[in-house]
Each structure stands twice: as C-alpha cells, then as structure tokens.
Design a protein around this motif. Sequence first.
Motif, PDB file in Angstrom:
ATOM      1  N   PRO A  66      48.981 -62.505  53.590  1.00  0.00           N
ATOM      2  CA  PRO A  66      47.907 -61.844  54.358  1.00  0.00           C
ATOM      3  C   PRO A  66      47.250 -62.809  55.162  1.00  0.00           C
ATOM      4  CG  PRO A  66      47.552 -61.534  51.777  1.00  0.00           C
ATOM      5  CD  PRO A  66      48.955 -62.410  52.125  1.00  0.00           C
ATOM      6  N   PHE A  67      47.055 -64.154  55.051  1.00  0.00           N
ATOM      7  CA  PHE A  67      46.238 -65.152  55.597  1.00  0.00           C
ATOM      8  C   PHE A  67      46.854 -65.211  57.007  1.00  0.00           C
ATOM      9  CE2 PHE A  67      45.095 -66.323  51.483  1.00  0.00           C
ATOM     10  CZ  PHE A  67      43.836 -66.631  51.417  1.00  0.00           C
ATOM     11  N   VAL A  68      48.179 -65.306  56.909  1.00  0.00           N
ATOM     12  CA  VAL A  68      49.076 -65.254  58.121  1.00  0.00           C
ATOM     13  C   VAL A  68      48.952 -64.004  59.014  1.00  0.00           C
ATOM     14  CG1 VAL A  68      51.119 -65.859  59.490  1.00  0.00           C
ATOM     15  CG2 VAL A  68      50.213 -67.351  57.391  1.00  0.00           C
ATOM     16  N   SER A  69      49.276 -62.955  58.417  1.00  0.00           N
ATOM     17  CA  SER A  69      49.195 -61.701  59.125  1.00  0.00           C
ATOM     18  C   SER A  69      48.144 -61.148  59.567  1.00  0.00           C
ATOM     19  CB  SER A  69      50.048 -60.737  58.114  1.00  0.00           C
ATOM     20  OG  SER A  69      49.136 -60.445  57.159  1.00  0.00           O
ATOM     21  N   SER A  70      47.112 -61.319  58.824  1.00  0.00           N
ATOM     22  CA  SER A  70      45.697 -60.740  59.257  1.00  0.00           C
ATOM     23  C   SER A  70      45.167 -61.522  60.502  1.00  0.00           C
ATOM     24  CB  SER A  70      44.820 -60.785  58.170  1.00  0.00           C
ATOM     25  OG  SER A  70      43.610 -60.168  58.385  1.00  0.00           O
ATOM     26  N   LEU A  71      44.989 -62.921  60.127  1.00  0.00           N
ATOM     27  CA  LEU A  71      44.731 -63.615  61.339  1.00  0.00           C
ATOM     28  C   LEU A  71      45.178 -63.455  62.712  1.00  0.00           C
ATOM     29  CD1 LEU A  71      43.487 -66.930  59.429  1.00  0.00           C
ATOM     30  CD2 LEU A  71      41.871 -65.192  60.415  1.00  0.00           C
ATOM     31  N   ALA A 126      50.691 -66.470  74.853  1.00  0.00           N
ATOM     32  CA  ALA A 126      49.224 -66.097  75.143  1.00  0.00           C
ATOM     33  C   ALA A 126      48.330 -66.191  73.683  1.00  0.00           C
ATOM     34  CB  ALA A 126      48.877 -64.991  75.650  1.00  0.00           C
ATOM     35  N   ALA A 127      48.992 -65.740  72.499  1.00  0.00           N
ATOM     36  CA  ALA A 127      48.292 -66.005  71.485  1.00  0.00           C
ATOM     37  C   ALA A 127      48.794 -67.296  70.420  1.00  0.00           C
ATOM     38  CB  ALA A 127      48.738 -64.679  70.519  1.00  0.00           C
ATOM     39  N   LEU A 128      49.497 -67.873  70.918  1.00  0.00           N
ATOM     40  CA  LEU A 128      50.097 -69.226  70.239  1.00  0.00           C
ATOM     41  C   LEU A 128      49.011 -70.012  69.764  1.00  0.00           C
ATOM     42  CD1 LEU A 128      52.694 -70.570  69.335  1.00  0.00           C
ATOM     43  CD2 LEU A 128      52.576 -71.935  71.515  1.00  0.00           C
ATOM     44  N   PRO A 129      48.105 -70.674  70.424  1.00  0.00           N
ATOM     45  CA  PRO A 129      47.054 -71.295  69.762  1.00  0.00           C
ATOM     46  C   PRO A 129      46.298 -70.664  68.607  1.00  0.00           C
ATOM     47  CG  PRO A 129      46.669 -71.307  72.157  1.00  0.00           C
ATOM     48  CD  PRO A 129      47.771 -70.278  72.065  1.00  0.00           C
ATOM     49  N   GLY A 130      45.897 -69.504  68.750  1.00  0.00           N
ATOM     50  CA  GLY A 130      45.232 -68.909  67.598  1.00  0.00           C
ATOM     51  C   GLY A 130      46.432 -68.645  66.441  1.00  0.00           C
ATOM     52  N   VAL A 131      47.671 -68.373  66.750  1.00  0.00           N
ATOM     53  CA  VAL A 131      48.653 -68.392  65.579  1.00  0.00           C
ATOM     54  C   VAL A 131      49.120 -69.536  64.906  1.00  0.00           C
ATOM     55  CG1 VAL A 131      50.973 -67.785  65.242  1.00  0.00           C
ATOM     56  CG2 VAL A 131      49.776 -66.357  66.681  1.00  0.00           C
ATOM     57  N   GLY A 138      46.563 -72.081  64.576  1.00  0.00           N
ATOM     58  CA  GLY A 138      45.346 -72.360  63.682  1.00  0.00           C
ATOM     59  C   GLY A 138      45.708 -71.547  62.368  1.00  0.00           C
ATOM     60  N   ALA A 139      46.208 -70.261  62.504  1.00  0.00           N
ATOM     61  CA  ALA A 139      46.298 -69.429  61.383  1.00  0.00           C
ATOM     62  C   ALA A 139      47.273 -70.018  60.401  1.00  0.00           C
ATOM     63  CB  ALA A 139      46.509 -68.017  61.668  1.00  0.00           C
ATOM     64  N   ILE A 140      48.150 -70.497  61.071  1.00  0.00           N
ATOM     65  CA  ILE A 140      49.162 -71.237  60.121  1.00  0.00           C
ATOM     66  C   ILE A 140      48.726 -72.531  59.459  1.00  0.00           C
ATOM     67  CG2 ILE A 140      51.728 -72.567  60.176  1.00  0.00           C
ATOM     68  CD1 ILE A 140      52.270 -70.504  62.458  1.00  0.00           C
ATOM     69  N   LEU A 141      48.078 -73.279  60.137  1.00  0.00           N
ATOM     70  CA  LEU A 141      47.296 -74.352  59.559  1.00  0.00           C
ATOM     71  C   LEU A 141      46.336 -74.120  58.653  1.00  0.00           C
ATOM     72  CD1 LEU A 141      47.131 -76.639  62.863  1.00  0.00           C
ATOM     73  CD2 LEU A 141      48.760 -77.088  60.772  1.00  0.00           C
ATOM     74  N   ALA A 188      44.404 -78.328  64.168  1.00  0.00           N
ATOM     75  CA  ALA A 188      44.148 -76.942  64.591  1.00  0.00           C
ATOM     76  C   ALA A 188      43.228 -77.000  65.553  1.00  0.00           C
ATOM     77  CB  ALA A 188      43.738 -76.001  63.275  1.00  0.00           C
ATOM     78  N   LEU A 189      41.968 -77.383  65.277  1.00  0.00           N
ATOM     79  CA  LEU A 189      40.856 -77.247  66.584  1.00  0.00           C
ATOM     80  C   LEU A 189      41.455 -77.926  67.762  1.00  0.00           C
ATOM     81  CD1 LEU A 189      38.130 -76.596  67.088  1.00  0.00           C
ATOM     82  CD2 LEU A 189      37.467 -79.059  66.464  1.00  0.00           C
ATOM     83  N   ILE A 190      42.216 -79.011  67.641  1.00  0.00           N
ATOM     84  CA  ILE A 190      42.808 -79.609  69.063  1.00  0.00           C
ATOM     85  C   ILE A 190      43.824 -78.851  69.584  1.00  0.00           C
ATOM     86  CG2 ILE A 190      44.465 -81.486  69.821  1.00  0.00           C
ATOM     87  CD1 ILE A 190      42.855 -83.447  67.519  1.00  0.00           C
ATOM     88  N   ILE A 191      44.547 -78.229  69.023  1.00  0.00           N
ATOM     89  CA  ILE A 191      45.641 -77.355  69.314  1.00  0.00           C
ATOM     90  C   ILE A 191      45.136 -75.946  70.095  1.00  0.00           C
ATOM     91  CG2 ILE A 191      47.605 -75.520  68.945  1.00  0.00           C
ATOM     92  CD1 ILE A 191      48.262 -77.737  66.694  1.00  0.00           C
ATOM     93  N   VAL A 192      44.072 -75.410  69.505  1.00  0.00           N
ATOM     94  CA  VAL A 192      43.332 -74.414  69.983  1.00  0.00           C
ATOM     95  C   VAL A 192      42.718 -74.626  71.200  1.00  0.00           C
ATOM     96  CG1 VAL A 192      41.605 -72.802  69.466  1.00  0.00           C
ATOM     97  CG2 VAL A 192      43.237 -73.203  67.781  1.00  0.00           C
ATOM     98  N   ARG A 193      41.813 -75.651  71.119  1.00  0.00           N
ATOM     99  CA  ARG A 193      41.205 -76.120  72.552  1.00  0.00           C
ATOM    100  C   ARG A 193      42.047 -76.636  73.572  1.00  0.00           C
ATOM    101  NH1 ARG A 193      35.825 -79.683  70.304  1.00  0.00           N
ATOM    102  NH2 ARG A 193      34.745 -77.985  69.338  1.00  0.00           N
ATOM    103  N   LYS A 194      43.259 -77.082  73.267  1.00  0.00           N
ATOM    104  CA  LYS A 194      44.018 -77.580  74.441  1.00  0.00           C
ATOM    105  C   LYS A 194      44.893 -76.492  75.195  1.00  0.00           C
ATOM    106  CE  LYS A 194      47.509 -81.134  75.501  1.00  0.00           C
ATOM    107  NZ  LYS A 194      48.482 -82.257  75.019  1.00  0.00           N
ATOM    108  N   TYR A 195      45.360 -75.458  74.159  1.00  0.00           N
ATOM    109  CA  TYR A 195      46.243 -74.456  74.914  1.00  0.00           C
ATOM    110  C   TYR A 195      45.617 -73.217  74.983  1.00  0.00           C
ATOM    111  CZ  TYR A 195      49.977 -78.010  73.811  1.00  0.00           C
ATOM    112  OH  TYR A 195      50.488 -79.213  73.688  1.00  0.00           O
ATOM    113  N   ARG A 196      44.253 -72.949  74.535  1.00  0.00           N
ATOM    114  CA  ARG A 196      43.497 -71.966  74.757  1.00  0.00           C
ATOM    115  C   ARG A 196      43.398 -71.371  76.095  1.00  0.00           C
ATOM    116  NH1 ARG A 196      37.829 -71.823  72.117  1.00  0.00           N
ATOM    117  NH2 ARG A 196      37.731 -73.343  73.907  1.00  0.00           N
ATOM    118  N   GLU A 197      43.652 -70.141  76.430  1.00  0.00           N
ATOM    119  CA  GLU A 197      43.571 -69.509  77.833  1.00  0.00           C
ATOM    120  C   GLU A 197      42.339 -68.498  77.745  1.00  0.00           C
ATOM    121  OE1 GLU A 197      47.069 -68.061  79.718  1.00  0.00           O
ATOM    122  OE2 GLU A 197      48.527 -69.142  78.275  1.00  0.00           O
ATOM    123  N   GLN A 198      41.736 -68.960  78.780  1.00  0.00           N
ATOM    124  CA  GLN A 198      40.379 -67.879  78.912  1.00  0.00           C
ATOM    125  C   GLN A 198      41.051 -66.746  79.839  1.00  0.00           C
ATOM    126  OE1 GLN A 198      37.787 -68.589  77.317  1.00  0.00           O
ATOM    127  NE2 GLN A 198      38.046 -70.526  76.724  1.00  0.00           N
TER     128      GLN A 198
END
Length: 486
Positions: free
Chosen positions: A351-356, A390-395, A397-400, A474-484
């Motif tokens: 549920p942690f991985v799927s929900s996020l 497009a969702a890779l940074p958030g995914v 982060g959910a895995i980490l 996780a924070l570095i990955i999200v900030r580096k690859y996040r698309e606005q």
Amino acid sequence: MSVGILTLVVLALALIGYVLARRRAVAAADGDARNLHSRTGYYGQLVFLFTSVPALLVMLVWLFLQPIIIENAVSSQIPDTAIPESGELSLVMSDVRRIAGGIDRLMQAEGINEDQLEIMTAEGGDMRARLGAVGVALGGEVHGDVFTAAKAYRQSQQTGTMAMSVVVIVLAAGFLAVSLSRIHKDLRARNISEAFVLTLLIGASLVAILTTIGIVLSLLFETYNFFQLYPWQDYFLSTTWNPQFTGGSDLGFIPLVWGTLYVSLVALIVSVPIGLMIAIYLAEYAGKKTRSIAKPAIEVLAGIPTIVYGLFALITIGPFIRDWIAQPTGLGDSSSSVLTAGLVMGIMLIPFVSSLSDDIINAVPQSLRDGSYGLGATQSETVKQVILPAALPGVVGAILLAASRAIGETMIVVMGAGAAAKMSLNPLEAMTTVTVKIVSQLTGDTEFASPETLVAFALGLTLFLFTLCLNVLALIIVRKYREQYE
C-alpha cells in the motif's frame, strides 16, 4: 489532584473567562457590540487563551521536571549498603518506583493508615510479602532502606503534585483576573488573539524540530559513551556479533546491517513491482467503481498492526517455505528465514508504494495524455513513454519511503527472520536486523553503563543515518528530475 482533573479545572476557568469576557466587552461598549474594536468572540478567545495556555505549559514543564528532581533527591538518600554488588543504582531506583507505586494499592487493599505504614516499613520482609499480594513483584534482595526511600519517593510525589495543582490553579485564576481587567471597548482583541495563536503555531512547529534535535543528541552522547568503553574499530570492522554481559563481547555491526539490507531488499523486490502495477491499473485502466472499491481495500493493508503480519509470517508463510522450498532443496530446515520476513514485509509495503504512486500518476496533467494519443500512441505506449517518465521522481520517492519503512521494521523480522546475526547469501537461512538487536540489548534489568547496553544507541544512530541518507537521496532525485507543469 490528578493531571486529568487539573486540566479540566483549568479549561473550566478558561471557559468561564470566555463567557465573562464577552459580557464585559459588551458592557464596556454600552451594550452595543458595534462600538467595539473587535467582535465579542475575540475578547472571549483572548481571555480563554491567556487563562489556559500559560497554566497548561507550567503543568507540562512541572510534570517533566518533577520526576527528575525527586529521583535525584531520593537516590542521594540511599546508603551504599543498599546498593547491590553490581553497583547499579538504577536497579535500586527501579525497586523504589515499584514499591512507591504499590504502597497506595496496599493501603487501599488492607485499609491501613500512615502510622501503620510506618511500622510496616521497618519490617522489610513483611512489607515485601504484603506488596507481593497486591501485584508488586520485587527481584532479588531488597534492603530495608529501600522501603524507606520508596516511602520518601511517594511522599515527594504527593507533595509535588499538590504544589503543582496549587500553582497551576493560582496561575490560571491570576491570568483570568488580569486579562478580564484589561478589557475595554478599544482593546485590539483580534490582533492580540491572532498574534497569540501565531505564537502557538510557531511553538508547535518547534516541537518537532526540538524533538529531532533531542533524539539526535541523545544518540550521539550515548554512542560517544559506548566508544569510550568499546573500540570503534571492532564495532565497524568486525563481522561477529556476540554480546556477552559477563564480558568478552564481540559487537561488530556488519552482520546486523547485512541482515537489515537483505530483508529490506527482498521486501522491495516483492512490493515495488506489485505496488507499481496496482498504481498504474488504478490510475489509467480501472473505472471509477472499480477504483472506489479496490483502492480502499488495498490501503487496509497499511492499517494492519505489524504484530499481525509477524504472526502471519510465523504461523503460515514460514512453515510453508520450510516444508515446500527449504527442506526439499536442502537449503534450510527452519521456518525463520530472510525470505519469510521479506515476503510478509513486502506485502505490508504494497500500500505504501501503490497509494503514493497512484496519487503521483494522477497528478500528471491530462494534456500530456491527450498529446500522446493525438500522435497515435496507444494507451500502453502512453503509460510507458509519457506518464511513467513524468511521474518517475515521485515514484522513486515512494520507493525510498517504503525502503525506510522496511529498514525500521522490527516485529515481522523477530517472528519471521529469527535472531541469528550472520552473513550469508542464502535467503532460506535465519538472520536478524539492527532494530531487533536494539530491542534485545535494552530488554531486561541489565547494567546500563555496559558496552552491551550502550551498543543499542550506536546501532540506533547507525539506523538513523541509513534512513536519513535514503530521505536525502529521495529529496535530491525529486528536485533534480521533477518537471513543472501548468
């Protein structure tokens, strides 16, 4: 007066102040609330806050400091003859606290008064038997002076509680009177009240920060004490974990870290593909009715207590793996194994991985999907080449986040993987993790100043650094690859 009753008294005074403040404000405006600077509710809120908040803060500080002061005062009264040969004053104080807590039960059960208690205190053996009758178990020999110290401890607690009640009630009543006396029609009640609330919000935010700082400092100080007693080279480089409270311990943390990472890896291998596929299905393929049923049903897994997962691993998964995989292949003969704990922990992490991941995929703008369909891509191609990138940074982060949860798990590992600290590549062998050994090293009446006990803090700091690194990554990955997106 108990803490609960005292809190109710303070809140009752604050509510009285709220009502009186509203009436006083209206009276100050000659009965016309339109002449007031603020609405009448702000005047009541102002008095309510000034009456309750300072008094409750004093009560919290008092409750925090009183046990420390009492223990220091009582421990100084215990003679050296009452301290066991191990020299552990903490063990004596543990008996003092148990006896002090049982005296009230004893007086109520036998209907004795303070004078009779004084006589019984001098008779240590009789007192011990009577306390045992009301459920107070004492280990080992208990010196007569310990009973006297327990009585002093109880008396100090009663005196401190009574003093706290008086101080808190007087403080609340004083602030109630002062705040009421300052109410007039031109008082900027709204400004003062909102500034007070802002201060409370800032204070609440600081609680989390100060708690984190306190945890880190406690780990650092106790870890420093550990390395004063045990060589750091042996802790970081030894591959043997063999604590012996009688001496001659080998406290290498490498086997524990290996077991932690191994179990977490198996759990992620199970949870990440299943959780990600569930998220993709629910976000892109499932209808509204299916999604409304399936998503809450999956998230129920996150609400199951870990002890239940541990029992599931111990009773069902472990014997199944032993009888159908480990013994037929000759790779193991125990129901406790890395594979058992990893499978059950992986189910817990789904549920942690799927929900996020589901929430993150749903956050991808619909315009990207429409653009992909407009170029002739199929739905599966759109998911693979547009949505997932497009969702890779958030995914990630959910895995980490799931990995951090796996590293900190205890009950499933205790019941599913066992407690053997070893390094092996065989997933059908029993191993253990850092969290399990932290619990085992701090369980029981052990000498706190020994390396075998203090090593738990070094292990805790190690675990903290692992999870901190994962969160930073996780924070570095999200900030580096996040698309606005607009």
